[in-house]
Design a protein around this motif. Structure first.
Motif, PDB file in Angstrom:
ATOM      1  N   MET A  14       0.837  -1.192   0.000  1.00 11.78           N
ATOM      2  CA  MET A  14       0.000   0.000   0.000  1.00 11.78           C
ATOM      3  C   MET A  14       0.877   1.248   0.000  1.00 11.78           C
ATOM      4  O   MET A  14       1.918   1.283   0.612  1.00 11.78           O
ATOM      5  CB  MET A  14      -0.904  -0.008   1.245  1.00 11.78           C
ATOM      6  N   TYR A  15       0.423   2.299  -0.699  1.00  7.60           N
ATOM      7  CA  TYR A  15       1.169   3.547  -0.786  1.00  7.60           C
ATOM      8  C   TYR A  15       1.208   4.250   0.571  1.00  7.60           C
ATOM      9  O   TYR A  15       0.322   4.099   1.398  1.00  7.60           O
ATOM     10  CB  TYR A  15       0.516   4.484  -1.812  1.00  7.60           C
ATOM     11  N   ASN A  16       2.248   5.069   0.755  1.00 11.09           N
ATOM     12  CA  ASN A  16       2.309   5.943   1.916  1.00 11.09           C
ATOM     13  C   ASN A  16       1.567   7.226   1.553  1.00 11.09           C
ATOM     14  O   ASN A  16       2.173   8.231   1.177  1.00 11.09           O
ATOM     15  CB  ASN A  16       3.765   6.227   2.287  1.00 11.09           C
ATOM     16  N   PHE A  17       0.233   7.178   1.634  1.00 11.80           N
ATOM     17  CA  PHE A  17      -0.582   8.275   1.122  1.00 11.80           C
ATOM     18  C   PHE A  17      -0.381   9.562   1.918  1.00 11.80           C
ATOM     19  O   PHE A  17      -0.420  10.651   1.402  1.00 11.80           O
ATOM     20  CB  PHE A  17      -2.065   7.894   1.158  1.00 11.80           C
ATOM     21  N   ARG A  18      -0.207   9.449   3.209  1.00 13.65           N
ATOM     22  CA  ARG A  18      -0.066  10.575   4.133  1.00 13.65           C
ATOM     23  C   ARG A  18      -1.212  11.575   3.965  1.00 13.65           C
ATOM     24  O   ARG A  18      -1.018  12.793   3.950  1.00 13.65           O
ATOM     25  CB  ARG A  18       1.297  11.251   3.912  1.00 13.65           C
ATOM     26  N   THR A  19      -2.409  11.049   3.790  1.00 12.50           N
ATOM     27  CA  THR A  19      -3.623  11.859   3.770  1.00 12.50           C
ATOM     28  C   THR A  19      -4.748  11.029   4.364  1.00 12.50           C
ATOM     29  O   THR A  19      -4.779   9.806   4.218  1.00 12.50           O
ATOM     30  CB  THR A  19      -4.004  12.311   2.350  1.00 12.50           C
ATOM     31  N   ASP A  20      -5.668  11.710   5.039  1.00  8.13           N
ATOM     32  CA  ASP A  20      -6.807  11.028   5.646  1.00  8.13           C
ATOM     33  C   ASP A  20      -8.026  11.002   4.735  1.00  8.13           C
ATOM     34  O   ASP A  20      -9.039  10.387   5.069  1.00  8.13           O
ATOM     35  CB  ASP A  20      -7.193  11.728   6.962  1.00  8.13           C
ATOM     36  N   LEU A  21      -7.961  11.682   3.589  1.00  5.50           N
ATOM     37  CA  LEU A  21      -9.132  11.844   2.728  1.00  5.50           C
ATOM     38  C   LEU A  21      -9.248  10.707   1.718  1.00  5.50           C
ATOM     39  O   LEU A  21      -8.319  10.436   0.962  1.00  5.50           O
ATOM     40  CB  LEU A  21      -9.049  13.177   1.980  1.00  5.50           C
ATOM     41  N   ALA A  22     -10.411  10.057   1.702  1.00  7.12           N
ATOM     42  CA  ALA A  22     -10.616   8.904   0.828  1.00  7.12           C
ATOM     43  C   ALA A  22     -10.583   9.295  -0.645  1.00  7.12           C
ATOM     44  O   ALA A  22      -9.977   8.590  -1.467  1.00  7.12           O
ATOM     45  CB  ALA A  22     -11.955   8.231   1.154  1.00  7.12           C
ATOM     46  N   ASP A  23     -11.230  10.413  -1.017  1.00  3.29           N
ATOM     47  CA  ASP A  23     -11.232  10.775  -2.434  1.00  3.29           C
ATOM     48  C   ASP A  23      -9.843  11.203  -2.903  1.00  3.29           C
ATOM     49  O   ASP A  23      -9.466  10.985  -4.047  1.00  3.29           O
ATOM     50  CB  ASP A  23     -12.285  11.848  -2.742  1.00  3.29           C
ATOM     51  N   GLU A  24      -9.044  11.774  -1.995  1.00  2.00           N
ATOM     52  CA  GLU A  24      -7.674  12.141  -2.330  1.00  2.00           C
ATOM     53  C   GLU A  24      -6.827  10.887  -2.544  1.00  2.00           C
ATOM     54  O   GLU A  24      -6.016  10.816  -3.468  1.00  2.00           O
ATOM     55  CB  GLU A  24      -7.087  12.993  -1.206  1.00  2.00           C
ATOM     56  N   ARG A  25      -6.996   9.895  -1.687  1.00  4.90           N
ATOM     57  CA  ARG A  25      -6.275   8.626  -1.854  1.00  4.90           C
ATOM     58  C   ARG A  25      -6.655   7.961  -3.164  1.00  4.90           C
ATOM     59  O   ARG A  25      -5.805   7.394  -3.860  1.00  4.90           O
ATOM     60  CB  ARG A  25      -6.588   7.683  -0.686  1.00  4.90           C
ATOM     61  N   ASN A  26      -7.925   8.009  -3.513  1.00  2.00           N
ATOM     62  CA  ASN A  26      -8.386   7.431  -4.772  1.00  2.00           C
ATOM     63  C   ASN A  26      -7.715   8.120  -5.956  1.00  2.00           C
ATOM     64  O   ASN A  26      -7.242   7.464  -6.896  1.00  2.00           O
ATOM     65  CB  ASN A  26      -9.909   7.567  -4.868  1.00  2.00           C
ATOM     66  N   GLU A  27      -7.637   9.453  -5.899  1.00  2.00           N
ATOM     67  CA  GLU A  27      -6.989  10.219  -6.973  1.00  2.00           C
ATOM     68  C   GLU A  27      -5.503   9.878  -7.079  1.00  2.00           C
ATOM     69  O   GLU A  27      -4.965   9.710  -8.181  1.00  2.00           O
ATOM     70  CB  GLU A  27      -7.158  11.713  -6.715  1.00  2.00           C
ATOM     71  N   ILE A  28      -4.822   9.796  -5.931  1.00  2.00           N
ATOM     72  CA  ILE A  28      -3.392   9.489  -5.918  1.00  2.00           C
ATOM     73  C   ILE A  28      -3.133   8.103  -6.505  1.00  2.00           C
ATOM     74  O   ILE A  28      -2.220   7.910  -7.319  1.00  2.00           O
ATOM     75  CB  ILE A  28      -2.836   9.575  -4.482  1.00  2.00           C
ATOM     76  N   TYR A  29      -3.942   7.126  -6.106  1.00  2.00           N
ATOM     77  CA  TYR A  29      -3.769   5.747  -6.590  1.00  2.00           C
ATOM     78  C   TYR A  29      -3.989   5.679  -8.102  1.00  2.00           C
ATOM     79  O   TYR A  29      -3.218   5.050  -8.827  1.00  2.00           O
ATOM     80  CB  TYR A  29      -4.739   4.822  -5.877  1.00  2.00           C
ATOM     81  N   ARG A  30      -5.044   6.351  -8.573  1.00  2.00           N
ATOM     82  CA  ARG A  30      -5.332   6.323 -10.007  1.00  2.00           C
ATOM     83  C   ARG A  30      -4.233   6.993 -10.812  1.00  2.00           C
ATOM     84  O   ARG A  30      -3.823   6.497 -11.860  1.00  2.00           O
ATOM     85  CB  ARG A  30      -6.678   7.010 -10.273  1.00  2.00           C
ATOM     86  N   LYS A  31      -3.712   8.114 -10.305  1.00  2.00           N
ATOM     87  CA  LYS A  31      -2.645   8.828 -11.015  1.00  2.00           C
ATOM     88  C   LYS A  31      -1.376   7.995 -11.052  1.00  2.00           C
ATOM     89  O   LYS A  31      -0.715   7.900 -12.088  1.00  2.00           O
ATOM     90  CB  LYS A  31      -2.380  10.168 -10.324  1.00  2.00           C
ATOM     91  N   ALA A  32      -1.043   7.359  -9.923  1.00  2.00           N
ATOM     92  CA  ALA A  32       0.177   6.553  -9.853  1.00  2.00           C
ATOM     93  C   ALA A  32       0.111   5.356 -10.779  1.00  2.00           C
ATOM     94  O   ALA A  32       1.127   4.914 -11.326  1.00  2.00           O
ATOM     95  CB  ALA A  32       0.422   6.098  -8.417  1.00  2.00           C
ATOM     96  N   ASN A  33      -1.089   4.801 -10.975  1.00  2.00           N
ATOM     97  CA  ASN A  33      -1.258   3.621 -11.812  1.00  2.00           C
ATOM     98  C   ASN A  33      -1.802   3.950 -13.197  1.00  2.00           C
ATOM     99  O   ASN A  33      -2.177   3.035 -13.942  1.00  2.00           O
ATOM    100  CB  ASN A  33      -2.182   2.622 -11.111  1.00  2.00           C
ATOM    101  N   LYS A  34      -1.857   5.270 -13.500  1.00  2.00           N
ATOM    102  CA  LYS A  34      -2.322   5.744 -14.814  1.00  2.00           C
ATOM    103  C   LYS A  34      -3.660   5.117 -15.194  1.00  2.00           C
ATOM    104  O   LYS A  34      -3.851   4.605 -16.293  1.00  2.00           O
ATOM    105  CB  LYS A  34      -1.265   5.457 -15.888  1.00  2.00           C
ATOM    106  N   MET A  35      -4.600   5.164 -14.239  1.00  2.00           N
ATOM    107  CA  MET A  35      -5.940   4.609 -14.441  1.00  2.00           C
ATOM    108  C   MET A  35      -6.910   5.724 -14.815  1.00  2.00           C
ATOM    109  O   MET A  35      -6.958   6.752 -14.145  1.00  2.00           O
ATOM    110  CB  MET A  35      -6.413   3.908 -13.164  1.00  2.00           C
ATOM    111  N   GLU A  36      -7.671   5.518 -15.891  1.00  2.00           N
ATOM    112  CA  GLU A  36      -8.660   6.518 -16.301  1.00  2.00           C
ATOM    113  C   GLU A  36      -9.970   6.344 -15.549  1.00  2.00           C
ATOM    114  O   GLU A  36     -10.711   7.303 -15.351  1.00  2.00           O
ATOM    115  CB  GLU A  36      -8.899   6.426 -17.811  1.00  2.00           C
TER     116      GLU A  36
END
Length: 311
Positions: A1-23
């Motif tokens: 799992m990424y070291n998101f360092r954020t408590d926000l679920a939608d922010e984590r979703n955005e970070i994960y999608r960007k890191a994995n180049k998911m549309e």
């Protein structure tokens, strides 16, 4: 799992999608956006399976984010409108877990002497508590009044007691049907500081966003449903540098219309590399804006009003 360092679920979703180049979204994550007006937007994130839970490190459940622009210069009518949006979302979430007259315990986490961490205790001072009135002066209280109690348990460093242990003792004695926990959060975006409210029906792990994890507050540990209401008040230095780097690259791109290196750098999330550079010199501070006093006061008003009207 990424070291998101954020408590926000939608922010984590955005970070994960960007890191994995998911549309599109991760399987098991459903998102919905609802603009309320030009200043307020509601985003709903539902995590429905273990794959999604593991991917972004948030438990299965519902996460509602209310984004409020320009909160530090918000007028009274804008604060009132934001509180009304919070009331609506909180009422719907409460309705899934408790009845209209069930007892509610409101808990304000944090340290009132540290401004970025003072949101919870400040909100508690504004909550309309009714449990004692119903118990001792029932003749003066409307029969439809919900019993509401509130507490600010302090922090481990000043009490020597885990918040979970304090709340377990209170719950065992007064027996509420649900707990609303208010806390300050960490974010991976400067723009979200004191301008985002997150509601979640999965509970909370205090201090997780700043690497100071305490015992989880959830239905699993407290025995009753827990709704967490949090607002980001701090970011890491690495976040500030990363966001500023994006702004700097955008400026260079405007001047030099095409540059493959800058375009690639802009598309990537440079947070981890920046953090690795700062950590050896102990420069990855937890920071907050200079206007945090005003921001906390405005968000305190929004949250307290939103909770009072919802209850």
């Amino acid at each position: 799992m990424y070291n998101f360092r954020t408590d926000l679920a939608d922010e984590r979703n955005e970070i994960y999608r960007k890191a994995n180049k998911m549309e599109s979204n991760i399987p098991g994550i459903e998102t919905e956006e609802e603009p309320v007006n030009e200043s307020i937007k509601v985003t709903r994130v539902k995590i429905t399976n273990e794959e999604a839970q593991k991917a972004i490190g948030k438990p299965i459940g519902t996460y509602i984010t209310i984004d409020v622009k320009n909160i530090k210069i918000a007028r009274e009518e804008e604060i009132q409108k934001a509180s009304e949006v919070l009331t609506k979302e909180l009422k719907e979430m409460l309705g899934k877990h408790v009845q209209a007259k069930d007892d509610i315990l409101v808990v304000g986490l944090g340290n009132i002497y540290v401004t970025p961490d003072a949101l919870g205790p400040k909100v508690i001072n504004e909550i309309d508590v009714t449990r004692h009135l119903i118990h001792y002066l029932p003749q003066y209280v409307d029969e439809n009044t919900r019993p509401v109690s509130a507490v600010s348990p302090g922090v481990l460093g000043t009490t020597g007691i885990e918040t979970m242990e304090i709340l377990k003792g209170i719950i065992d004695n007064i027996k509420p049907k649900l707990v609303i926990v208010i806390d300050s959060l960490a974010s991976r975006s400067m723009e979200r500081i004191s301008s985002t409210i997150q509601l979640a029906d999965t509970g909370i792990v205090p201090g997780a966003g700043v690497g100071n994890t305490r015992k989880e507050l959830s239905e699993a540990t407290l025995g009753i449903p827990v709704i967490a209401l949090g607002i980001p008040t701090v970011v890491e230095t690495a976040v500030v540098v990363n966001d500023c780097l994006d702004v700097f690259i955008s400026k260079l791109q405007e001047e030099a219309k095409s540059n493959d290196y800058l375009n690639q750098l802009k598309e990537e999330d440079n947070y981890e590399e920046i953090k690795e550079s700062l950590m050896p010199k102990e420069l990855n501070f937890i920071v907050t804006p200079k206007e945090i006093d005003t921001l906390i006061e405005n968000m305190k008003d929004i949250v307290a009003r939103g909770i009072n009207f919802a209850l």
